[in-house]
Design an enzyme around this catalytic site. Structure first.
Site, PDB file in Angstrom:
ATOM      1  N   ASP A  75    -101.241 -32.448   7.989  1.00 17.26           N
ATOM      2  CA  ASP A  75    -101.208 -32.462   6.532  1.00 17.26           C
ATOM      3  C   ASP A  75    -101.867 -31.159   6.071  1.00 17.26           C
ATOM      4  O   ASP A  75    -103.086 -31.011   6.129  1.00 17.26           O
ATOM      5  CB  ASP A  75    -101.972 -33.699   6.034  1.00 17.26           C
ATOM      6  CG  ASP A  75    -102.239 -33.656   4.535  1.00 17.26           C
ATOM      7  OD1 ASP A  75    -101.976 -32.621   3.899  1.00 17.26           O
ATOM      8  OD2 ASP A  75    -102.740 -34.668   4.016  1.00 17.26           O
TER       9      ASP A  75
ATOM     10  N   LYS B  97    -100.151 -27.014  -5.105  1.00 16.91           N
ATOM     11  CA  LYS B  97    -101.503 -26.589  -4.726  1.00 16.91           C
ATOM     12  C   LYS B  97    -101.476 -25.148  -4.230  1.00 16.91           C
ATOM     13  O   LYS B  97    -102.509 -24.558  -3.931  1.00 16.91           O
ATOM     14  CB  LYS B  97    -102.054 -27.498  -3.623  1.00 16.91           C
ATOM     15  CG  LYS B  97    -102.229 -28.951  -4.056  1.00 16.91           C
ATOM     16  CD  LYS B  97    -102.872 -29.754  -2.963  1.00 16.91           C
ATOM     17  CE  LYS B  97    -102.674 -31.239  -3.111  1.00 16.91           C
ATOM     18  NZ  LYS B  97    -103.430 -31.845  -4.208  1.00 16.91           N
TER      19      LYS B  97
ATOM     20  N   CYS C 144    -108.680 -39.812  -3.812  1.00 17.68           N
ATOM     21  CA  CYS C 144    -107.628 -40.418  -2.978  1.00 17.68           C
ATOM     22  C   CYS C 144    -108.032 -40.418  -1.508  1.00 17.68           C
ATOM     23  O   CYS C 144    -107.183 -40.237  -0.621  1.00 17.68           O
ATOM     24  CB  CYS C 144    -106.280 -39.717  -3.155  1.00 17.68           C
ATOM     25  SG  CYS C 144    -105.687 -39.774  -4.835  1.00 17.68           S
TER      26      CYS C 144
END
Ligand code: 7TS
Length: 415
Positions: free
Chosen positions: A209, A235, A373
């Site tokens: 990720d 991002k 998160c």
């Protein structure tokens, strides 16, 4: 001090770069905006804004389906981003670059497509204790559907993964290791090259990720030997709703489509449909064309500055920010890994993060508060939430001083 560091400290013209970001020029509650929430989403330079605008003003057409001039132009611009993303990640071929909505969709695509073809009951998936929910839940859903087992690499009190424990989790049933390159909640940079090699020795695949890494450090999927690597456009200075999933060609070839529809087929009859070649097999429907074009402009803009110079500037900001915040009585930094990227998560004794965030906002300072998160990270550190300042290359040392002054203000208000 390395030569790059001293060169950066003298030559990195942050004020000039800030001119490229219109958002940064505004006042919030009468104070100049101090944007310290780039881990949530990065601000966009004119290069990106203009590319999206130009597409809608001049080239707007659907891609891959028209012989007409506009469709040719939009197809070329969109596909050029694929090539840029391939270069950005140092992938071997454009066929390995799949456009997705973002990191979340990238992980879901692999969990769904690879997982449903290759995972059996009793197999194991390994993730880590510092994953974002988007690299937890898709694997959990897959494990539930397949009666497979999810295992978690623990971390130490600094927020570093414990590799000896990781080694113990690996076994012949391990099929996939899915870990963050950089933690969004802690800033930890994980030793992913080593972790991928360990996964491979156990016969497992590895998905990285890269949501927080792609904007901040040089990623080379071939040097890492990553099987899958996902990141989000928004991002990485690009727009929302677009991202990249890299996958090794041989693996992608051996995975069924994720969604069916237009653009992903070769032939369709009611009896049988055959699928398009990579990467189109995974790209059903009209994609986010404007987003893709914007992402291309973002990657080009980053290349123009140089990711290693971005990393060096951010590293100095992080070092300075950490030093300054550590001096504040009652403040505790959550995430003190030796290898860290530009994220400073902290708690202040007796003051709730939401109150910190609200007072800072009145000072024009944008930080994120909450669990980011990554609820298991909060549980691990026994805090309900943190305040997170996340930095980008357009931040300045003066902005860190403002953050520090803002935190003293918070302490005054809640004294
Ligand atoms: N993985 C990591 C490590 C992330 O930081 C994020 C988003 C994602 C995955 C999901 O990315 P998306 O673009 O698909 O949503 N992280 C954050 C954050 O830290 N604050 O807001 C979003």
């Amino acid at each position: 001090m390395s030569t790059l560091t001293s060169e950066i400290l003298t030559n990195f013209d942050v004020e000039k770069l800030r001119e490229d970001f219109p958002v940064l020029k505004q006042q919030i509650h009468g104070k100049p905006l101090v944007y310290l929430d780039s881990a949530a989403t990065a601000q966009k330079p004119y290069a990106v804004i203009d590319a999206i605008r130009r597409f809608h003003e001049v080239d707007c057409a659907n891609i891959h389906r028209g012989v007409h001039e506009l469709s040719q132009r939009s197809t070329a611009a969109y596909e050029q981003t694929r090539t840029r993303a391939r270069q950005f990640l140092n992938a071997a071929s454009d066929a390995e670059i799949v456009f997705v909505r973002g990191t979340t969709e990238g992980v879901n695509l692999v969990a769904s497509s690879w997982g449903h073809r290759h995972l059996k009951a009793g197999d194991e998936i390994v993730i880590s204790a510092m994953e974002h929910h988007s690299n937890i839940v898709p694997w959990q859903m897959l494990c539930e559907a397949r009666d497979a087992r999810l295992r978690v690499i623990p971390m130490n009190d600094r927020g570093e993964l414990i590799l000896e424990e990781y080694e113990k989790l690996l076994n012949p049933r391990t099929r996939m290791v899915a870990v963050a390159h950089i933690s969004n909640a802690l800033g930890t940079v994980n030793p992913v090259a080593e972790m991928i090699a360990m996964a491979h020795r156990a016969g497992a695949l590895a998905l990285i990720d890269g949501a927080q890494a792609a904007p901040h450090l040089q990623v080379d999927v071939r040097a890492l030997d990553a099987d899958f690597y996902a990141f989000s456009g928004h991002k990485t200075l690009g727009p929302t709703g677009i991202g990249i999933l890299y996958g090794k060609q041989a693996l992608l070839e051996n995975m069924p489509p994720y969604q069916g529809g237009g653009d992903m087929i070769r032939t369709v009859t009611f009896e049988k449909t055959t699928y398009a070649d990579l990467p189109y097999k995974f790209e059903a429907g009209t994609p986010n064309i404007a987003g893709g074009i914007g992402l291309g402009a973002a990657l080009e803009y980053i290349g123009g500055i140089g990711i290693e110079r971005i990393a060096a500037w951010e590293h100095e900001l992080l070092r300075y920010g950490t030093e300054q915040l550590e001096r504040i009585p009652g403040l505790r930094i959550i995430g003190t890994a030796r290898e860290k990227a530009a994220v400073i998560s902290f708690v202040i004794e007796g003051i709730h993060p939401h109150d910190i965030g609200t007072v800072l906002d009145l000072e024009g300072i944008a930080v994120r508060t909450g669990h980011h998160c990554a609820q298991p990270v909060m549980d691990r550190f026994h805090v309900p939430a943190t305040t997170r300042a996340s930095l980008a290359f357009y931040n300045t040392f003066a902005e860190i001083d403002k953050l520090v002054a803002g935190i003293y203000k918070v302490k005054e208000v809640f004294a």
